[in-house]
Scaffold this motif. Structure first.
Motif, PDB file in Angstrom:
ATOM      1  N   THR A 164       0.817  -1.215   0.000  1.00  0.00           N
ATOM      2  CA  THR A 164       0.000   0.000   0.000  1.00  0.00           C
ATOM      3  C   THR A 164       0.849   1.264   0.000  1.00  0.00           C
ATOM      4  O   THR A 164       0.448   2.291  -0.545  1.00  0.00           O
ATOM      5  N   GLY A 165       2.008   1.208   0.643  1.00  0.00           N
ATOM      6  CA  GLY A 165       2.836   2.392   0.790  1.00  0.00           C
ATOM      7  C   GLY A 165       2.321   3.363   1.829  1.00  0.00           C
ATOM      8  O   GLY A 165       2.894   4.432   2.032  1.00  0.00           O
ATOM      9  N   ASP A 166       1.228   3.008   2.505  1.00  0.00           N
ATOM     10  CA  ASP A 166       0.624   3.914   3.480  1.00  0.00           C
ATOM     11  C   ASP A 166       1.456   3.956   4.769  1.00  0.00           C
ATOM     12  O   ASP A 166       1.993   2.930   5.206  1.00  0.00           O
ATOM     13  N   PRO A 167       1.540   5.126   5.386  1.00  0.00           N
ATOM     14  CA  PRO A 167       2.273   5.217   6.656  1.00  0.00           C
ATOM     15  C   PRO A 167       1.471   4.625   7.809  1.00  0.00           C
ATOM     16  O   PRO A 167       0.233   4.588   7.773  1.00  0.00           O
ATOM     17  N   ILE A 168       2.182   4.154   8.807  1.00  0.00           N
ATOM     18  CA  ILE A 168       1.547   3.716  10.049  1.00  0.00           C
ATOM     19  C   ILE A 168       2.008   4.657  11.151  1.00  0.00           C
ATOM     20  O   ILE A 168       3.120   5.172  11.133  1.00  0.00           O
ATOM     21  N   GLU A 169       1.129   4.889  12.121  1.00  0.00           N
ATOM     22  CA  GLU A 169       1.469   5.795  13.209  1.00  0.00           C
ATOM     23  C   GLU A 169       2.335   5.076  14.230  1.00  0.00           C
ATOM     24  O   GLU A 169       2.486   3.841  14.202  1.00  0.00           O
ATOM     25  N   ALA A 170       2.900   5.852  15.145  1.00  0.00           N
ATOM     26  CA  ALA A 170       3.853   5.294  16.100  1.00  0.00           C
ATOM     27  C   ALA A 170       3.238   4.216  16.986  1.00  0.00           C
ATOM     28  O   ALA A 170       3.875   3.200  17.273  1.00  0.00           O
ATOM     29  N   ARG A 171       1.996   4.406  17.425  1.00  0.00           N
ATOM     30  CA  ARG A 171       1.362   3.401  18.288  1.00  0.00           C
ATOM     31  C   ARG A 171       1.175   2.080  17.541  1.00  0.00           C
ATOM     32  O   ARG A 171       1.334   0.996  18.117  1.00  0.00           O
ATOM     33  N   THR A 172       0.851   2.160  16.263  1.00  0.00           N
ATOM     34  CA  THR A 172       0.741   0.937  15.459  1.00  0.00           C
ATOM     35  C   THR A 172       2.100   0.297  15.286  1.00  0.00           C
ATOM     36  O   THR A 172       2.243  -0.937  15.377  1.00  0.00           O
ATOM     37  N   ALA A 173       3.121   1.105  15.028  1.00  0.00           N
ATOM     38  CA  ALA A 173       4.479   0.586  14.884  1.00  0.00           C
ATOM     39  C   ALA A 173       4.922  -0.139  16.148  1.00  0.00           C
ATOM     40  O   ALA A 173       5.605  -1.167  16.087  1.00  0.00           O
ATOM     41  N   GLU A 174       4.509   0.375  17.304  1.00  0.00           N
ATOM     42  CA  GLU A 174       4.824  -0.284  18.568  1.00  0.00           C
ATOM     43  C   GLU A 174       4.105  -1.634  18.661  1.00  0.00           C
ATOM     44  O   GLU A 174       4.710  -2.655  19.022  1.00  0.00           O
ATOM     45  N   GLN A 175       2.836  -1.655  18.312  1.00  0.00           N
ATOM     46  CA  GLN A 175       2.069  -2.906  18.367  1.00  0.00           C
ATOM     47  C   GLN A 175       2.623  -3.947  17.393  1.00  0.00           C
ATOM     48  O   GLN A 175       2.610  -5.142  17.682  1.00  0.00           O
ATOM     49  N   TRP A 176       3.110  -3.501  16.261  1.00  0.00           N
ATOM     50  CA  TRP A 176       3.620  -4.407  15.241  1.00  0.00           C
ATOM     51  C   TRP A 176       5.044  -4.867  15.498  1.00  0.00           C
ATOM     52  O   TRP A 176       5.525  -5.783  14.846  1.00  0.00           O
ATOM     53  N   GLY A 177       5.741  -4.227  16.431  1.00  0.00           N
ATOM     54  CA  GLY A 177       7.099  -4.643  16.744  1.00  0.00           C
ATOM     55  C   GLY A 177       8.187  -3.917  15.981  1.00  0.00           C
ATOM     56  O   GLY A 177       9.360  -4.286  16.068  1.00  0.00           O
ATOM     57  N   LEU A 178       7.826  -2.866  15.249  1.00  0.00           N
ATOM     58  CA  LEU A 178       8.835  -2.101  14.524  1.00  0.00           C
ATOM     59  C   LEU A 178       9.639  -1.224  15.473  1.00  0.00           C
ATOM     60  O   LEU A 178      10.821  -0.967  15.240  1.00  0.00           O
ATOM     61  N   ILE A 179       9.002  -0.752  16.545  1.00  0.00           N
ATOM     62  CA  ILE A 179       9.683   0.037  17.570  1.00  0.00           C
ATOM     63  C   ILE A 179       9.364  -0.554  18.937  1.00  0.00           C
ATOM     64  O   ILE A 179       8.419  -1.339  19.083  1.00  0.00           O
ATOM     65  N   ASN A 180      10.148  -0.159  19.941  1.00  0.00           N
ATOM     66  CA  ASN A 180       9.916  -0.658  21.294  1.00  0.00           C
ATOM     67  C   ASN A 180       8.899   0.171  22.067  1.00  0.00           C
ATOM     68  O   ASN A 180       8.127  -0.369  22.858  1.00  0.00           O
ATOM     69  N   ARG A 181       8.930   1.491  21.865  1.00  0.00           N
ATOM     70  CA  ARG A 181       8.055   2.383  22.614  1.00  0.00           C
ATOM     71  C   ARG A 181       7.539   3.502  21.720  1.00  0.00           C
ATOM     72  O   ARG A 181       8.272   4.016  20.871  1.00  0.00           O
ATOM     73  N   ALA A 182       6.288   3.894  21.937  1.00  0.00           N
ATOM     74  CA  ALA A 182       5.742   5.133  21.394  1.00  0.00           C
ATOM     75  C   ALA A 182       5.331   5.968  22.588  1.00  0.00           C
ATOM     76  O   ALA A 182       4.554   5.515  23.435  1.00  0.00           O
ATOM     77  N   VAL A 183       5.879   7.172  22.690  1.00  0.00           N
ATOM     78  CA  VAL A 183       5.670   7.983  23.885  1.00  0.00           C
ATOM     79  C   VAL A 183       5.229   9.385  23.483  1.00  0.00           C
ATOM     80  O   VAL A 183       5.457   9.812  22.341  1.00  0.00           O
ATOM     81  N   PRO A 184       4.603  10.114  24.384  1.00  0.00           N
ATOM     82  CA  PRO A 184       4.285  11.516  24.087  1.00  0.00           C
ATOM     83  C   PRO A 184       5.540  12.273  23.657  1.00  0.00           C
ATOM     84  O   PRO A 184       6.632  12.018  24.172  1.00  0.00           O
ATOM     85  N   ASP A 185       5.370  13.199  22.734  1.00  0.00           N
ATOM     86  CA  ASP A 185       6.524  13.902  22.169  1.00  0.00           C
ATOM     87  C   ASP A 185       7.423  14.505  23.241  1.00  0.00           C
ATOM     88  O   ASP A 185       8.657  14.439  23.140  1.00  0.00           O
ATOM     89  N   ALA A 186       6.838  15.092  24.260  1.00  0.00           N
ATOM     90  CA  ALA A 186       7.615  15.759  25.301  1.00  0.00           C
ATOM     91  C   ALA A 186       8.427  14.779  26.142  1.00  0.00           C
ATOM     92  O   ALA A 186       9.354  15.191  26.851  1.00  0.00           O
ATOM     93  N   GLU A 187       8.099  13.490  26.065  1.00  0.00           N
ATOM     94  CA  GLU A 187       8.787  12.486  26.889  1.00  0.00           C
ATOM     95  C   GLU A 187       9.796  11.663  26.090  1.00  0.00           C
ATOM     96  O   GLU A 187      10.369  10.710  26.609  1.00  0.00           O
ATOM     97  N   LEU A 188      10.044  12.048  24.832  1.00  0.00           N
ATOM     98  CA  LEU A 188      10.893  11.227  23.965  1.00  0.00           C
ATOM     99  C   LEU A 188      12.305  11.056  24.526  1.00  0.00           C
ATOM    100  O   LEU A 188      12.803   9.928  24.636  1.00  0.00           O
ATOM    101  N   ASP A 189      12.958  12.144  24.877  1.00  0.00           N
ATOM    102  CA  ASP A 189      14.340  12.046  25.359  1.00  0.00           C
ATOM    103  C   ASP A 189      14.421  11.283  26.676  1.00  0.00           C
ATOM    104  O   ASP A 189      15.349  10.499  26.897  1.00  0.00           O
TER     105      ASP A 189
END
Length: 259
Positions: A164-189
């Motif tokens: 599809t080429g469609d983007p997935i949001e960070a929370r989906t990426a977390e559920q799918w295992g592409l990333i370990n955590r999706a956090v509020p922007d202010a808490e990233l660091d």
């Protein structure tokens, strides 16, 4: 704190951490040949240090827009093959350096940018980040970016992203295992620092050997993976860090790591 000079990167040694920050915001941190070469050189240099962790981040509104089409379009077949070989070498180096490598993702990561995230050992993203393999809706399919993404998210989810080429949001990426955590922007660091602290504790030599062995066994049949892991683990029991860890446990005292 020590800084090294690159044209497309900001590289800073901060205590036990090397921070590699892509600094080409006017090109959405697109990966030209020169940019890839600098990333490769910076990871190789960081790998030779006594740092325990590497954080890969970016400046500007986009984490990484993938390959720089202006560079790709100017190359013939051999030139594009050379570019993709350089990119593949970078991804392999990220996984072969002894340090724990964490991707700090604050914006969109597409194509080879998504490949970068998937190739890092760990990844933390701001909730506003997104991930895509957009070649499926264009004219140049994301063949090489799909390699590490497939190993992170599995076949069906890879197919959805790639076709599809469609983007997935960070929370989906977390559920799918592409990333370990999706956090509020202010808490990233804060989230990156917390995960790094937990992932880098213990014996540095033991962790480096463990990282190398994990990547070596991941895609092998189970029997072959066990054969490899068994021999490495037996040999690793003789390392100073392992000896100290066991002695400290038995003596009920904090370990004093020799490395």
């Amino acid at each position: 704190m020590t800084a090294l000079e690159y044209r497309h990167l900001l590289v800073v040694r901060d205590g036990d951490t090397v921070r590699i920050t892509m600094n080409r915001p006017e090109r959405r941190n697109a990966l030209s040949g020169e940019h890839l070469a600098e990333l490769l050189a910076s990871f190789r240099a960081a790998g030779e240090t006594d740092a325990t962790g590497i954080v890969l981040g970016a400046r500007g509104p986009v984490f990484c827009a993938g390959h720089d089409f202006a560079d790709v379009a100017a190359r013939d077949l051999l030139g594009v093959r050379e570019l993709l070989t350089l990119c593949t070498e970078l991804m392999s180096t990220i996984q072969s350096v002894p340090q724990v490598v964490i991707a700090r993702v604050h914006g969109l990561a597409t194509a080879a940018g998504c490949q970068l995230v998937a190739s890092c050992d760990l990844a933390v993203a701001a909730e506003s980040a997104g991930f895509a393999l957009p070649g499926g809706k264009g004219g140049w399919f994301c063949h090489t970016p799909a390699v590490p993404v497939a190993r992170a998210v599995g076949r069906k989810r890879l197919m959805e992203m790639a076709l599809t080429g469609d983007p997935i949001e960070a929370r989906t990426a977390e559920q799918w295992g592409l990333i370990n955590r999706a956090v509020p922007d202010a808490e990233l660091d804060t989230a990156v620092a917390a995960l790094q602290a937990r992932a880098t504790r213990g014996s540095r030599a033991s962790k480096a050997l463990g990282k190398r062995t994990l990547y070596s066994q991941l895609d092998r049949p189970e029997a072959d993976a066990y054969a490899l892991a068994l021999e490495v683990m037996a040999a690793a029991a003789q390392l100073p860090g392992a000896r100290e860890g066991m002695a400290a446990f038995l003596a009920k005292r904090p370990p004093a790591w020799p490395d």
